[in-house]
Design an enzyme around this catalytic site. Structure first.
Site, PDB file in Angstrom:
ATOM      1  N   ARG A   1      42.457   7.725  59.388  1.00 27.02           N
ATOM      2  CA  ARG A   1      41.747   8.880  59.920  1.00 27.02           C
ATOM      3  C   ARG A   1      40.238   8.596  59.981  1.00 27.02           C
ATOM      4  O   ARG A   1      39.551   9.019  60.893  1.00 27.02           O
ATOM      5  CB  ARG A   1      42.012  10.118  59.050  1.00 27.02           C
ATOM      6  CG  ARG A   1      41.336  11.369  59.576  1.00 27.02           C
ATOM      7  CD  ARG A   1      41.847  12.606  58.891  1.00 27.02           C
ATOM      8  NE  ARG A   1      41.224  12.821  57.598  1.00 27.02           N
ATOM      9  CZ  ARG A   1      41.583  13.782  56.751  1.00 27.02           C
ATOM     10  NH1 ARG A   1      42.574  14.583  57.043  1.00 27.02           N
ATOM     11  NH2 ARG A   1      40.971  13.939  55.604  1.00 27.02           N
TER      12      ARG A   1
ATOM     13  N   ARG B   1      35.284  10.906  59.642  1.00 28.69           N
ATOM     14  CA  ARG B   1      34.891  11.876  58.619  1.00 28.69           C
ATOM     15  C   ARG B   1      34.147  11.176  57.498  1.00 28.69           C
ATOM     16  O   ARG B   1      34.609  10.154  56.985  1.00 28.69           O
ATOM     17  CB  ARG B   1      36.149  12.560  58.046  1.00 28.69           C
ATOM     18  CG  ARG B   1      36.322  13.962  58.560  1.00 28.69           C
ATOM     19  CD  ARG B   1      37.574  14.589  58.022  1.00 28.69           C
ATOM     20  NE  ARG B   1      37.523  14.841  56.580  1.00 28.69           N
ATOM     21  CZ  ARG B   1      38.324  15.700  55.982  1.00 28.69           C
ATOM     22  NH1 ARG B   1      39.222  16.369  56.668  1.00 28.69           N
ATOM     23  NH2 ARG B   1      38.255  15.882  54.683  1.00 28.69           N
TER      24      ARG B   1
ATOM     25  N   ARG C   1      38.695  11.901  45.510  1.00 20.86           N
ATOM     26  CA  ARG C   1      39.370  13.126  45.952  1.00 20.86           C
ATOM     27  C   ARG C   1      40.775  13.195  45.378  1.00 20.86           C
ATOM     28  O   ARG C   1      41.243  14.263  44.992  1.00 20.86           O
ATOM     29  CB  ARG C   1      39.395  13.207  47.481  1.00 20.86           C
ATOM     30  CG  ARG C   1      38.052  13.667  48.026  1.00 20.86           C
ATOM     31  CD  ARG C   1      37.819  13.253  49.455  1.00 20.86           C
ATOM     32  NE  ARG C   1      38.703  13.889  50.392  1.00 20.86           N
ATOM     33  CZ  ARG C   1      39.041  13.352  51.573  1.00 20.86           C
ATOM     34  NH1 ARG C   1      38.581  12.169  51.910  1.00 20.86           N
ATOM     35  NH2 ARG C   1      39.817  14.002  52.374  1.00 20.86           N
TER      36      ARG C   1
ATOM     37  N   LYS D   1      47.829  18.648  55.731  1.00 17.15           N
ATOM     38  CA  LYS D   1      47.625  20.105  55.689  1.00 17.15           C
ATOM     39  C   LYS D   1      47.073  20.627  57.022  1.00 17.15           C
ATOM     40  O   LYS D   1      47.611  21.580  57.585  1.00 17.15           O
ATOM     41  CB  LYS D   1      46.617  20.472  54.600  1.00 17.15           C
ATOM     42  CG  LYS D   1      47.173  20.518  53.208  1.00 17.15           C
ATOM     43  CD  LYS D   1      46.164  21.135  52.256  1.00 17.15           C
ATOM     44  CE  LYS D   1      44.843  20.567  52.279  1.00 17.15           C
ATOM     45  NZ  LYS D   1      44.028  19.739  51.798  1.00 17.15           N
TER      46      LYS D   1
ATOM     47  N   ARG E   1      41.986  25.790  45.143  1.00 14.46           N
ATOM     48  CA  ARG E   1      42.035  24.382  44.766  1.00 14.46           C
ATOM     49  C   ARG E   1      41.848  24.176  43.262  1.00 14.46           C
ATOM     50  O   ARG E   1      41.903  23.043  42.793  1.00 14.46           O
ATOM     51  CB  ARG E   1      40.916  23.651  45.488  1.00 14.46           C
ATOM     52  CG  ARG E   1      41.428  22.501  46.351  1.00 14.46           C
ATOM     53  CD  ARG E   1      40.294  22.092  47.190  1.00 14.46           C
ATOM     54  NE  ARG E   1      40.392  20.835  47.818  1.00 14.46           N
ATOM     55  CZ  ARG E   1      40.421  20.697  49.143  1.00 14.46           C
ATOM     56  NH1 ARG E   1      40.474  21.740  49.918  1.00 14.46           N
ATOM     57  NH2 ARG E   1      40.395  19.500  49.663  1.00 14.46           N
TER      58      ARG E   1
END
Ligand code: AMP
Length: 186
Positions: free
Chosen positions: A127, A133, A144, A13, A88
């Site tokens: 990532r 992160r 998630r 995204k 969401r």
């Protein structure tokens, strides 16, 4: 164009939103980025956000809706925008609809980037190595994904019924996916 970008964690995204912002010349509003910024600054919102983000949970709808309500007053939005990471939940989507109606606005399209779970987990773990992160570790990723399917995935039905859902295959490289997005938005 008034757009929403929908997709699970790691669907790409953020990457596609950056390209879309440039190509379509619309402001990009990412709730995830806003919350991470607040967290980095250590504001009240940031402290609250950390309690959820770090555990892969969604923030309460009323907090998010408060932020969006304020954002919608930003000058220039009448010409178009791109929301990424919002809405969401169904509650968020329904409230968003009402807020847009109050301004006499409506969404032109909701682009959903679809990527299989295995690919997503792999991408997110990568990532984590690169960006560090805090919410990119295996147990948080699993949560998630679980919340995505429980709470966010039903939005596809919601926007299909409104006739504005544009599904896009999220497999392949950044350019390939972006070409597909441009095609469905033509
Ligand atoms: P993202 O960068 O969009 O993946 O968002 C990172 C995290 O921020 C999510 O896992 C949630 O904890 C929180 N978050 C972002 N957007 C929302 C939203 N619309 N509703 C609830 N929580 C959100």
């Amino acid at each position: 164009m008034k757009l929403v970008l929908l997709g699970g964690p790691g669907a790409g995204k953020g990457t596609q939103a950056a390209k879309m912002r440039e190509y379509y010349g619309v402001p990009h509003i990412s709730t995830g980025e806003m919350l991470r910024e607040a967290k980095a600054k250590g504001t009240e919102l940031g402290k609250k956000a950390a309690e959820y983000i770090d555990f892969g949970r969604l923030l309460p709808d009323d907090i998010i809706l408060g932020i969006i309500n304020e954002k919608l007053r930003m000058p220039g939005l009448e010409r178009g925008f791109l929301f990424d990471g919002f809405p969401r939940t169904l509650v968020q989507a329904e409230s968003f609809d009402k807020m847009l109606k109050e301004q006499n606005w409506s969404l032109d399209a909701v682009v959903s980037i679809d990527v299989p779970d295995e690919v997503v987990t792999e991408r997110l773990l990568k990532r984590a190595e690169i960006e560090g992160r805090a919410d990119d570790n295996r147990s948080t990723i699993e949560k998630r994904l679980k919340y995505y399917y429980e709470l966010t995935d039903p939005l596809k039905d919601f926007y299909t019924k409104k006739g504005i859902l544009k599904p896009v295959n999220g497999l392949g490289n950044v350019e390939e996916v972006f070409e597909r997005i441009k095609k469905v938005l033509k």
